[in-house]
Design a protein around this motif. Structure first.
Motif, short mmCIF file in Angstrom:
data_model
loop_
_atom_site.label_atom_id
_atom_site.label_comp_id
_atom_site.label_asym_id
_atom_site.label_seq_id
_atom_site.Cartn_x
_atom_site.Cartn_y
_atom_site.Cartn_z
N SER A 21 0.82 -1.22 0.00
CA SER A 21 0.00 0.00 0.00
C SER A 21 0.85 1.27 0.00
O SER A 21 0.33 2.36 -0.18
CB SER A 21 -0.93 0.01 1.22
OG SER A 21 -0.22 0.29 2.41
N GLN A 202 -4.01 -3.13 -8.31
CA GLN A 202 -3.19 -3.55 -7.19
C GLN A 202 -3.30 -5.05 -6.92
O GLN A 202 -2.34 -5.71 -6.56
CB GLN A 202 -3.60 -2.79 -5.92
CG GLN A 202 -3.01 -1.41 -5.83
CD GLN A 202 -1.51 -1.44 -5.93
OE1 GLN A 202 -0.94 -1.24 -6.99
NE2 GLN A 202 -0.83 -1.70 -4.85
N MET A 206 -0.11 -7.41 -6.72
CA MET A 206 0.27 -7.97 -5.42
C MET A 206 0.39 -9.49 -5.45
O MET A 206 1.31 -10.06 -4.89
CB MET A 206 -0.75 -7.57 -4.36
CG MET A 206 -0.67 -6.15 -3.89
SD MET A 206 -1.97 -5.78 -2.69
CE MET A 206 -1.43 -6.73 -1.27
N SER A 338 -4.89 -2.63 -1.72
CA SER A 338 -3.85 -3.30 -0.94
C SER A 338 -4.33 -3.65 0.46
O SER A 338 -4.22 -4.80 0.90
CB SER A 338 -2.62 -2.40 -0.82
OG SER A 338 -2.12 -2.06 -2.08
#
Length: 395
Positions: A21, A202, A206, A338
């Motif tokens: 994040s 994201q 991730m 995130s």
């Protein structure tokens, strides 16, 4: 970084969500702030160079860190320097191309595609040198960033376009005019959906490599190419990007900005859905197709969105407005994606032994993208006007 975090360091998934994040936290304020600085105080290309040199220095320091908390703060500092450079690179490109009377819709994608080529080279090089789970990945990135920073000082000059030339309001003096865009219904709605799509981006950043690498836990897939060369497989996404970037001028002129962005959102649904059912054997085609679809999902919103902002604002606030776009996608959107995904996966989709329920995770993400798609189709009103696309060259 996910493979390094989980396999090499074996740190916690919730902490990983926080570290990832940092990209979003930095993007909440830095792109807008540096956009204001570039619009009013310093040449954009010089600011771009300084930021990359600082970012590269931070990456080289990060490779020595052995504490997850310190890793978070160091990565936050690195992202504070890096995230503004994405919006600045757009501003520099638009400034240089317009000063030379180029057709932005035709020429900008051809230039932007080389960023994706760099991405592919970085991913393949890191994987083939067996550094996808080592600290050397930060050294590779750091050296490249410092080299780019030094190169930036040789770029054509992009002086501030909004210098204080007389009596101005406080907002104008501080370069805050771009924030007035939130007062426009269409722009506010566009920025809201930018945030929601930023969250989707994201999720794939991730968990993509970690998901593929986790197939190693199943003996029948342990030695598959998906496991051993997961980063190379994911690089197909960037190869796909290069093709879709070059297709953007055709799609924009034919269908208009709203439909192009809508196509992007449908592609996100497919990206996650295909991952949910893919595997290194019979479902290999789904993983490959998911990577191909990613190019459309990413480019059709990010590049078209950047061009949409360019057609909607005055040149005096060009860098600030591009900064706002980045703030919403890679800022608030990234933090939302995130943090929430880290908490939800840890609580609901992680088994007692630490294994993740990947199919359920990807289906959840696909459902999220589908809801965003439907809402965008219903609420974002934008009639295709070919003359607006043409106006990019004269705005």
């Amino acid at each position: 970084m996910g493979v390094y975090w989980f396999q090499h360091k074996q740190w916690d998934v919730a902490e990983f969500g926080l570290v990832f994040s940092t990209m979003g936290i930095a993007s909440i304020f830095m792109p807008a702030l540096t956009g204001i600085i570039a619009d009013r105080f310093i040449n954009a290309e010089k600011l771009y160079g300084i930021l990359h040199i600082l970012y590269g220095t931070m990456l080289i320091w990060i490779m020595r860190i052995d504490d997850p908390q310190m890793f978070f703060y160091a990565m936050l500092a690195a992202m504070i320097f890096y995230m503004p450079t994405i919006a600045l690179s757009n501003s520099i490109s638009y400034s240089v191309l317009k000063s030379r009377d180029y057709d932005l819709v035709k020429v900008f994608p051809r230039i932007r595609v080389w960023g994706t080529v760099g991405f592919i080279i970085a991913m393949v090089f890191t994987n083939l040198t067996d550094n996808k789970a080592t600290a050397n990945q930060f050294l590779i990135g750091g050296v490249a960033a410092i080299g780019l920073g030094l190169y930036a000082f040789t770029l054509p000059k992009c002086p501030p376009q909004n210098k204080n030339t007389g009596q101005t309001s406080f907002a104008e003096a501080m370069g805050l005019n771009a924030f007035k865009l939130f007062g426009n219904y269409k722009m506010a709605l566009f920025f809201l959906f930018s945030m929601l799509l930023g969250a989707a981006l994201q999720l794939t950043n991730m968990y993509g490599d970690t998901f593929l690498s986790d197939f190693a836990k199943d003996p029948q897939y342990a030695n598959s190419v998906i496991v051993e060369r997961s980063t190379v497989i994911l690089a197909i996404s960037q190869i796909s990007e290069t093709l879709f970037i070059l297709a953007i001028p055709f799609f924009l002129k034919r269908f208009g900005i709203k439909k192009v962005m809508l196509i992007s959102m449908i592609a996100w649904v497919l990206r996650f859905g295909l991952f949910a059912y893919g595997d290194p054997a019979g479902g290999l085609w789904m993983i490959i197709l998911s990577c191909i679809v990613y190019g459309m999902a990413f480019d059709f919103f990010n590049i078209s969105g950047s061009l949409f902002v360019e057609t909607s604002v005055d040149a005096k606030i060009r860098s600030s407005a591009q900064g706002l776009f980045m703030m919403m996608t890679n800022g608030f959107g990234a933090v939302l994606g995130s943090w929430l995904s880290g908490v939800i996966i840890q609580k609901y989709y992680t088994l007692p032994g630490g294994d993740k329920m990947w199919q359920e995770i990807w289906l959840l993400f696909a459902a999220y993208a589908l809801v965003v798609t439907v809402l965008f189709a219903v609420f974002f009103r934008h009639k295709h006007q070919p003359e607006q696309v043409a106006a990019l060259n004269h705005h």
